[in-house]
Design a protein around this motif. Sequence first.
Motif, short mmCIF file in Angstrom:
data_model
loop_
_atom_site.label_atom_id
_atom_site.label_comp_id
_atom_site.label_asym_id
_atom_site.label_seq_id
_atom_site.Cartn_x
_atom_site.Cartn_y
_atom_site.Cartn_z
N LEU A 258 0.83 -1.22 0.00
CA LEU A 258 0.00 0.00 0.00
C LEU A 258 0.86 1.26 0.00
N PRO A 260 2.21 3.83 2.18
CA PRO A 260 1.70 5.14 2.60
C PRO A 260 2.67 6.27 2.29
N LEU A 266 -6.41 6.44 2.56
CA LEU A 266 -6.64 5.00 2.44
C LEU A 266 -8.08 4.67 2.76
N ASP A 268 -9.93 1.38 4.10
CA ASP A 268 -9.78 0.03 4.66
C ASP A 268 -11.17 -0.58 4.68
N TRP A 280 -1.42 2.24 8.78
CA TRP A 280 -1.21 3.23 7.71
C TRP A 280 -0.98 4.61 8.32
N ALA A 289 -7.16 8.13 6.75
CA ALA A 289 -7.69 6.79 6.52
C ALA A 289 -9.15 6.72 6.91
N ALA A 333 -5.22 4.83 -1.97
CA ALA A 333 -4.92 3.41 -1.75
C ALA A 333 -6.15 2.75 -1.13
#
Length: 416
Positions: A258, A260, A266, A268, A280, A289, A333
Amino acid sequence: MTATSARPGTSARPGLTVVGIGADGWAGLGEAGRRALRAAEVVVAGRRQLDLLPEDLPAQRMSWPSPLLPALPGLLDTHADRRLCVLASGDPMWFGIGGRIVELVGPDRVEVLPHPSSIALACARLGWPVERVTVVSAVGRDLARVRRVLAPNRRILVLSVDASTPSALAGLLTDAGYSASSLTVLESLGSGQEQRRDGTAGNWPHPPGDPLNVVAVHATAGPDAVLRSSVPGLPDEAYEHDGALTKREARALALARLAPAPDELLWDVGAGSGSIGIEWLRAEPTCRAVAVEARPDRAERIAGNASTLGVPELDVVVGRAPAVLAGLPAPDAVFVGGGLATEGVLDACWAALAPGGRLVAHAVTIEGERELTIRAAQLGGDLTRLGVERAAPLGGFTSWKPARALVQWAVSKPCR
């Protein structure tokens, strides 16, 4: 004839200047700051900063609206045709309003005149090299962020929200096993009322004092303290979970793919215990995130894990993918740890992913493995099968006990 560039803040508008001011007020300002305030038609600041100015300044004085950040663009637009001066504590570009103003109007339309920050003053009083100090702001932020940076012998400066911060910080450190850490509260730095209070986290003796303070922590780990590295792959026991946990080795491998990077977001998806989003954020403090979890009980557990591990800013969204993904900001991501069998999840994640973004998905079932194999054939990327064995007792001996194998698909979205 050679053209010369005008100084920032001297063209494109009547004048927007951000002036840093210390607790010593007008007496501590340099001539450039005084000149900007004398020339201003409007001065905007907090009530405390406005009270530090001489009464004979001709400018109209305005206190910040509340809430500040949503109102800031409109305030700047309203006074775009006037000489506007913004006052901020210390260095306006260090956890201050200066950075936000520059983002809104551009660096060529504002002049910033910094004052020594509370961080610089605190380090000068303590004899701490600034480059070796970790700074955590509790102003408008959760104090639990301190947990992310705790490590033996680390020097931390905490920007307090008010007079209650020192005792709250002492309690947090004690809970984390750092009760022997030394604390120094520096109040009203740079003013004639400057004071210093010393003690330890486990036996903090002082009542609340001046709300304008900075707390210095020299961290000392006790025997019950647990070192939590920012490197991905925290021990599984660092998390409260009901079995929905990406295990340590798989987690480290996922975060490596991934990758970071600063300011990235991100998703999840199927977050379980939140471990991927949490690590992350721990790996790169400027990252953001969103943990997406369908079960409310797990979502509550994720929030608790995030606070305990020092990243309370993790955004926990309760809902079922893919429907709940529609309203989220586009990610850089994506990790899919659960919900592979739900129709449309991978499609929605791939469609939302920014060009150049990374997607990592894990499967532990034959059906999930088949789905990832099909996706890899369509979109490319790498398939990796991970098997881990741990030594465990077998009768009076020791033998290898295999964990459930998983398949990882890691792929980057092509740049347009």
